[in-house]
Design an enzyme around this catalytic site. Structure first.
Site, PDB file in Angstrom:
ATOM      1  N   ARG A 150       4.875  40.468  63.514  1.00 28.47           N
ATOM      2  CA  ARG A 150       3.998  41.402  64.335  1.00 28.47           C
ATOM      3  C   ARG A 150       4.268  41.022  65.924  1.00 28.47           C
ATOM      4  NH1 ARG A 150      -1.956  40.814  62.051  1.00 28.47           N
ATOM      5  NH2 ARG A 150      -1.278  38.706  61.917  1.00 28.47           N
ATOM      6  N   ASN A 199      -0.556  43.974  59.693  1.00 24.57           N
ATOM      7  CA  ASN A 199      -0.505  43.753  58.190  1.00 24.57           C
ATOM      8  C   ASN A 199      -1.066  44.664  57.377  1.00 24.57           C
ATOM      9  OD1 ASN A 199       1.162  41.462  58.858  1.00 24.57           O
ATOM     10  ND2 ASN A 199      -0.463  40.001  58.837  1.00 24.57           N
TER      11      ASN A 199
END
Length: 767
Positions: free
Chosen positions: A28, A46
């Site tokens: 990320r 996620n």
């Protein structure tokens, strides 16, 4: 929540889904920084499928390809999609809260990673605020699977939940330019994990890192044994150069000869002591950082140091955790590093149990207050000497859980595995997971660990099991566990023959299940209940049109006293050499024993075996290498060791013993008669051992040639023998296509994977 850039221009919006090892690897933060570079707005999060991105901007396609081509070092993108979606006007790009969907498509769990070089430098930098912090980590390294409670991989779903980041850590966590940007395991001395150092009377000695490191160093120098909590459980450490310390450790663990692994402070010291090839060096320094079996430059390394008595290879590895790095860098010498348990039990990983059980093993116990949810032993691999074939000996920390994709999983299936070298497997949606090595479940303690890890894993994956698969042997703990779960939850149960599961595992791992060409499966191991209720272990199977058939096997011999035969190679020799070598074997027994066993052999016996593992034991006993084993496979290792040393001296020697076949049976007694003759003629033992190995290769080729096979797959614990693998490749690779396990061990760890395959292939016929 993180933001970058602002725009009010309406651009096309695309949904990007990434599946694979993409959680807990800094993915990320990487996406966030990439979005800033390409002027993208939207978000990344996620989810239980992996990583999901919505992206708007003129350069979305370039942004997408950049992500695929420049993913973080530890990431592994298995599948991805790029689809136009409803156009949205995002003001910026953000990392948003994870979404935990219940009906996940593909589930990927990240293994634990060894400490990276950036963290290693900071650990030893006196000017860094994490200097000597034993739990330093970043987005590229640290604990993952071992601390995971549920998915997705976010701090609140791990054992790090209880450690609240201080202001400095939060600043790093929110800084897109920092290596700890969005690192879910981030902590430091102020807010992180703490150590507690006890003596074996459970008296707390210190909680100060520097003081503890000094006391451990003094203890190691004095020949003491330390139990230290690692990533997957407690390790026992002692000075590898101190012969008495190693002897004491062996006595306390009830492990008289089984090899110990040796942890070295750095690669340079390893290269000083061992022959290290490039592939071995690469594996030692990899993110998995497994134990690698290496050839010592001096036999004293295995002998005097006592790490691997009578063997020509030693298991060696580097400190993979910052705590171990600190201990080893201060001691600056190799240490024995072995699982903290009594031989046969599972690794100790819980603090309370450590204080209860480990004082009988260790002089000092080093705890930390971060829980381990998924205990694991260290992974072990080797590379064969000539062909450098990688052979997994144990899957654990750094590799586990093993993941397979695109497996046509129409049902959620749980497979319970075997008895020894146990694992379980879970098929869910389009994936199959194989657990870490869980030990030999003939011990109560290991059974409890198996149950706990299995339940944790099923909770972690939110699995709703529709089918359970197990071994045919009714007395295996794994079979009983499967039956109990089947009855309690009213789930259908299927039982699969042990060696057919081995064969299915190597076929599936090499994507050969859909192959219509006839294939030969060579499955050699110690024990497995056969379809005829006898003990198999030296078997040849055919596979074609999704049908497995047993086409040939070693001739049956009496299975003397059940499990006792597996522990005493002299009994294997007595059984295989019935009436052929009494003058050689009689001295291995007392008069009373000899008369007793002769009566058994002369009576009608109900249980017989075709075990290749027991054949290795028999030859080892004939050559006086081992009459009674202190650990599984000891005799076979000595036999391999002897043959390997002879092959090094005479690399062109390729002579074998004559092999006799009838339609379905191979006469092992024909080989043994020739071995006995060579022994009586005074032939060199190393030459006999090598000829035996070469005879096994000839046996494989003869079966393949007679039955017109062109493809051969290998599974079973015997194929952990690196010399045998080398000889097979050298003699057969130009004539046949050969298939070995790639990610799984050839031993019984792969049974659960083979079991889970059967219900997935509805047409498969094993009769």
């Amino acid at each position: 929540m993180q933001r970058c850039g602002t725009t009010n221009i309406m651009e096309s919006t695309f949904a990007i889904q990434l599946n694979g090892i993409v959680q807990g690897v800094g993915f990320r933060p990487f996406v966030y920084r990439s979005a800033k570079t390409f002027g993208i707005t939207g978000f990344v999060r996620n989810d239980k499928d992996g990583v999901f991105i919505e992206a708007s901007g003129k350069n979305v396609e370039a942004f997408y390809h950049h992500i695929l081509e420049n993913a973080p070092q530890q990431a592994k993108i298995i599948s991805h999609s790029f689809q136009k979606t409803e156009t949205k006007n995002y003001p910026d790009f953000r990392i948003i809260e994870s979404e935990a969907k219940q009906n996940n498509k593909q589930l990927f769990i990240t293994p634990d990673f060894a400490m990276c070089e950036n963290c290693r430098k900071e650990l030893h930098d006196e000017n860094n605020r994490r200097y000597h912090y034993p739990f330093i980590t970043c987005t590229d390294c640290g604990a993952r699977y071992s601390i995971l409670k549920k998915l997705p991989f976010d701090r609140e779903n791990t054992s790090m939940q209880m450690f609240h980041q201080c202001d400095e850590c939060l600043q790093e966590y929110n800084d897109a330019s920092d290596i700890r940007f969005y690192s879910q395991t981030n902590s430091c001395k102020k807010c992180g994990i703490t150590l507690s150092f006890y003596n074996n009377k459970n008296e707390l000695l210190s909680q100060d890192v520097e003081e503890i490191l000094q006391q451990i160093n003094v203890a190691l120098q004095s020949g003491k044994i330390i139990a230290a909590k690692g990533i997957g459980g407690f390790l026992l450490l002692c000075d590898a150069n101190n012969e008495q310390a190693v002897k004491t450790l062996r006595a306390r663990k009830h492990r008289p000869t089984k090899p110990f692994a040796v942890m070295y402070p750095n690669l340079q010291q390893i290269e000083n002591d061992y022959e290290v090839s490039e592939v071995e060096k690469e594996m030692l320094q990899s993110a998995a950082a497994p134990i690698v079996l290496l050839q010592p430059k001096s036999p004293l390394l295995g002998g005097f140091r006592g790490a691997a008595p009578k063997l020509n290879r030693v298991g060696v590895f580097l400190p993979y955790a910052p705590l171990l790095e600190l201990i080893l860098s201060k001691f600056n010498k190799p240490v024995i590093a072995t699982s903290a348990n009594i031989s046969g039990d599972s690794i100790v990983y819980d603090n309370e149990k450590a204080l209860q059980d480990l004082p009988q093993l260790a002089d000092f116990i080093l705890l930390n207050n971060r829980d381990i949810t998924m205990p694991q032993d260290d992974s072990v691999i080797q590379f064969s000497s000539k062909t450098k074939t990688k052979i997994i000996l144990r899957n654990g920390r750094g590799f586990a859980p093993i993941h397979f994709l695109n497996c046509q999983t129409h049902k959620t299936i749980f497979a319970s595995g075997a008895l020894l070298k146990s694992s379980f497997a879970l098929a869910q949606n389009d994936s199959i997971y194989v657990s870490q090595y869980l030990g030999s479940t003939d011990e109560y303690d290991t059974q409890q660990t198996y149950k706990k890890v299995a339940e944790n894993f099923l909770n972690l994956t939110s699995a709703k099991i529709e089918t359970i698969v197990c071994d045919k042997h009714p007395d295996y703990f794994s079979t009983q566990f499967a039956k109990q779960k089947s009855e309690e939850q009213n789930i259908s149960l299927q039982q699969i023959q042990h060696h057919k599961a081995h064969f299915a595992a190597v076929l599936a791992e090499n994507n050969l299940l859909e192959n219509n060409e006839k294939m030969l499966g060579v499955v050699w191991d110690g024990t497995g209940l056969g379809d005829d209720e006898q003990i198999w272990g030296g078997d040849f199977f055919s596979y074609q049109n999704k049908k497995i058939e047993r086409v040939c096997h070693f001739e049956y011999v009496p299975n003397l006293l059940g499990d006792k035969m597996a522990k005493e190679p002299r009994l294997s020799a007595l059984s295989f050499c019935k009436g052929m070598a009494d003058d050689i074997l009689k001295e291995k027994f007392t008069g009373q024993e000899w008369n007793y066993f002769q009566k058994i052999l002369n009576n009608k016996y109900e249980i017989v075996t075709s075990s290749c593992g027991r054949l290795f034991d028999a030859v080892a006993a004939l050559l006086n290498l081992c009459d009674k084993q202190s650990y599984e496979g000891e005799a076979a290792l000595y036999l391999e060791n002897l043959a390997t040393e002879n092959w090094k001296k005479f690399s062109n020697f390729m002579e074998d013993y004559d092999v006799h076949f009838d339609e379905e049976k191979i006469s092992v007694q024909t080989i043994l008669k020739q071995i006995i003759s060579d022994i009586k003629c005074g032939e060199n033992k190393g030459k006999i051992a090598l000829k035996f190995h070469l005879s096994l290769v000839e046996m494989i080729e003869t079966v393949a040639r007679k039955n017109e096979f062109k493809k051969i797959a290998f599974s079973g614990g015997v194929f952990q023998n690196s010399l045998l693998v080398d000889l097979i490749k050298i003699k057969l690779e130009k004539k046949y296509q050969l298939f070995f396990h790639q990610k799984l061990s050839p031993n019984d760890e792969n049974i659960s994977f083979g079991q889970v395959i059967f219900p997935l292939i509805a047409q498969i016929d094993t009769e």
